[in-house]
Design a protein around this motif. Structure first.
Motif, short mmCIF file in Angstrom:
data_model
loop_
_atom_site.label_atom_id
_atom_site.label_comp_id
_atom_site.label_asym_id
_atom_site.label_seq_id
_atom_site.Cartn_x
_atom_site.Cartn_y
_atom_site.Cartn_z
N GLU A 112 1.24 6.97 10.38
CA GLU A 112 0.59 6.36 9.22
C GLU A 112 -0.16 5.07 9.62
O GLU A 112 -1.32 4.88 9.24
CB GLU A 112 1.61 6.02 8.14
N LYS A 113 0.52 4.21 10.38
CA LYS A 113 -0.09 2.92 10.73
C LYS A 113 -1.35 3.09 11.55
O LYS A 113 -2.36 2.41 11.32
CB LYS A 113 0.93 2.06 11.49
N SER A 159 3.83 10.25 2.57
CA SER A 159 4.06 8.98 3.26
C SER A 159 2.75 8.35 3.71
O SER A 159 2.59 7.12 3.67
CB SER A 159 5.01 9.17 4.45
N ARG A 202 -0.22 8.85 2.21
CA ARG A 202 -0.92 8.38 1.00
C ARG A 202 -0.31 7.08 0.50
O ARG A 202 -1.03 6.16 0.08
CB ARG A 202 -0.86 9.46 -0.09
N GLU A 203 1.01 6.98 0.54
CA GLU A 203 1.67 5.76 0.08
C GLU A 203 1.24 4.55 0.90
O GLU A 203 0.97 3.48 0.35
CB GLU A 203 3.18 5.94 0.14
N MET A 204 1.17 4.72 2.23
CA MET A 204 0.75 3.59 3.06
C MET A 204 -0.73 3.26 2.83
O MET A 204 -1.12 2.09 2.81
CB MET A 204 1.01 3.86 4.54
N THR A 233 -2.42 3.63 0.09
CA THR A 233 -2.51 2.91 -1.19
C THR A 233 -2.07 1.47 -1.02
O THR A 233 -2.71 0.54 -1.54
CB THR A 233 -1.64 3.62 -2.25
N LYS A 234 -0.97 1.28 -0.29
CA LYS A 234 -0.47 -0.08 -0.04
C LYS A 234 -1.49 -0.92 0.70
O LYS A 234 -1.60 -2.14 0.46
CB LYS A 234 0.83 0.01 0.77
N GLU A 235 -2.27 -0.29 1.59
CA GLU A 235 -3.27 -1.00 2.40
C GLU A 235 -4.66 -0.97 1.77
O GLU A 235 -5.65 -1.29 2.43
CB GLU A 235 -3.31 -0.39 3.79
N SER A 236 -4.72 -0.56 0.51
CA SER A 236 -5.98 -0.55 -0.26
C SER A 236 -7.04 0.37 0.32
O SER A 236 -8.24 0.10 0.23
CB SER A 236 -6.54 -1.99 -0.39
N ASN A 275 -8.60 3.75 -0.47
CA ASN A 275 -8.57 4.61 -1.65
C ASN A 275 -8.69 6.09 -1.29
O ASN A 275 -8.98 6.46 -0.16
CB ASN A 275 -9.63 4.18 -2.67
#
Length: 258
Positions: free
Chosen positions: A199-200, A231, A233-235, A237-240, A242
């Motif tokens: 993800e990162k 997981s 998509r969640e990251m 969203t957290k990192e803006s 879209n």
């Protein structure tokens, strides 16, 4: 992306893609095995962990070329080798020439650097399928860049973690579409060393290339992949990042650029 001529990218499963580009159909990294057909990579269950969403006959219909980033089983399996016509044009990296020829394919083109094919320039890029000791076991892998006067530039990164070779390719080609293999896979004996972007690292690609659309695949199909669509998509969203910038297709999903 005003120059797009109805390009389409379909995720079949894992890293298998069907791309309609500049009037041609390109099949990338065909893995056609049924669920559980071959060995476990992560010691959890046999692979693939899900079935194909589309019949093989439909997948190979109208394919003009096959593009193989490397010949690991999850990218070019025995089932695909049997299903594909032996005279279908296959493009590959130099490291896989002998292996593909050994399976009796007679129309093989090795891409060392780049070539022109039917108005499409196909360039090979480098990557690393892990780091440290595990890298010695994983072998050579490649990515490919598609360029055409009628389409946006597409960069298929392939099975690589975030390394300078990937960053250099991003800034050299400035792709409008970037396809990442984002499964975050690990091999049990080397659990501290990922062999795919997670993800990162996927978010890092998106941030490095703010004007590009990212399409993330190679998830939820193999037992050693830790990243899920949720997981990632969640990251994002957290990192803006879209939903329009980072696309995470389902198996079988067709993305149209019109």
């Amino acid at each position: 992306m005003s120059n797009i001529r109805n390009m389409k990218i379909q995720l079949i499963r894992n890293a298998t893609l069907k791309i309609n580009y500049a009037g041609k159909t390109i099949l990338v990294d065909p893995m056609f095995s049924v669920k559980g057909a071959f060995e476990s990579y992560g010691g959890i269950e046999r692979n693939p962990t899900v079935n194909l969403p589309i019949d093989v006959s439909e997948i190979i219909k109208n394919v003009d070329i096959v593009l193989v980033t490397h010949t690991h089983t999850d990218h070019f399996d025995e089932t695909a080798q049997k299903a594909l016509p032996k005279d279908i044009p296959i493009f590959c990296q130099p490291a896989d020439e002998d292996k593909i020829k050994a399976n009796n394919f007679i129309n093989l083109t090795v891409i060392k650097d780049s070539l022109q094919w039917n108005g499409i320039e196909i360039s090979r890029t480098s990557g690393k399928h892990g780091s440290g000791e595990i890298l010695n076991h994983m072998g050579e892998v490649s990515g490919f860049v598609l360029q055409s006067k009628t389409e946006p530039t597409v960069y298929i990164i392939g099975d690589s973690i975030w390394v300078k070779e990937v960053k250099e390719s991003l800034f050299k080609y400035k792709p409008e579409i970037i396809i990442t293999n984002s499964g975050g896979a690990y091999i049990p004996d080397f659990e501290e060393t990922p062999i795919l972007m997670d993800e990162k690292e996927t978010i890092k690609v998106a941030k490095e290339m703010p004007n590009s659309t990212i399409i993330s695949v190679h998830m939820e199909s193999l037992d050693h992949c830790t990243v899920t669509r949720n997981s990632l998509r969640e990251m994002a969203t957290k990192e803006s990042i879209n939903d329009n910038r980072l696309l995470i297709p389902k198996d079988g999903e067709l993305i149209e650029f019109t």
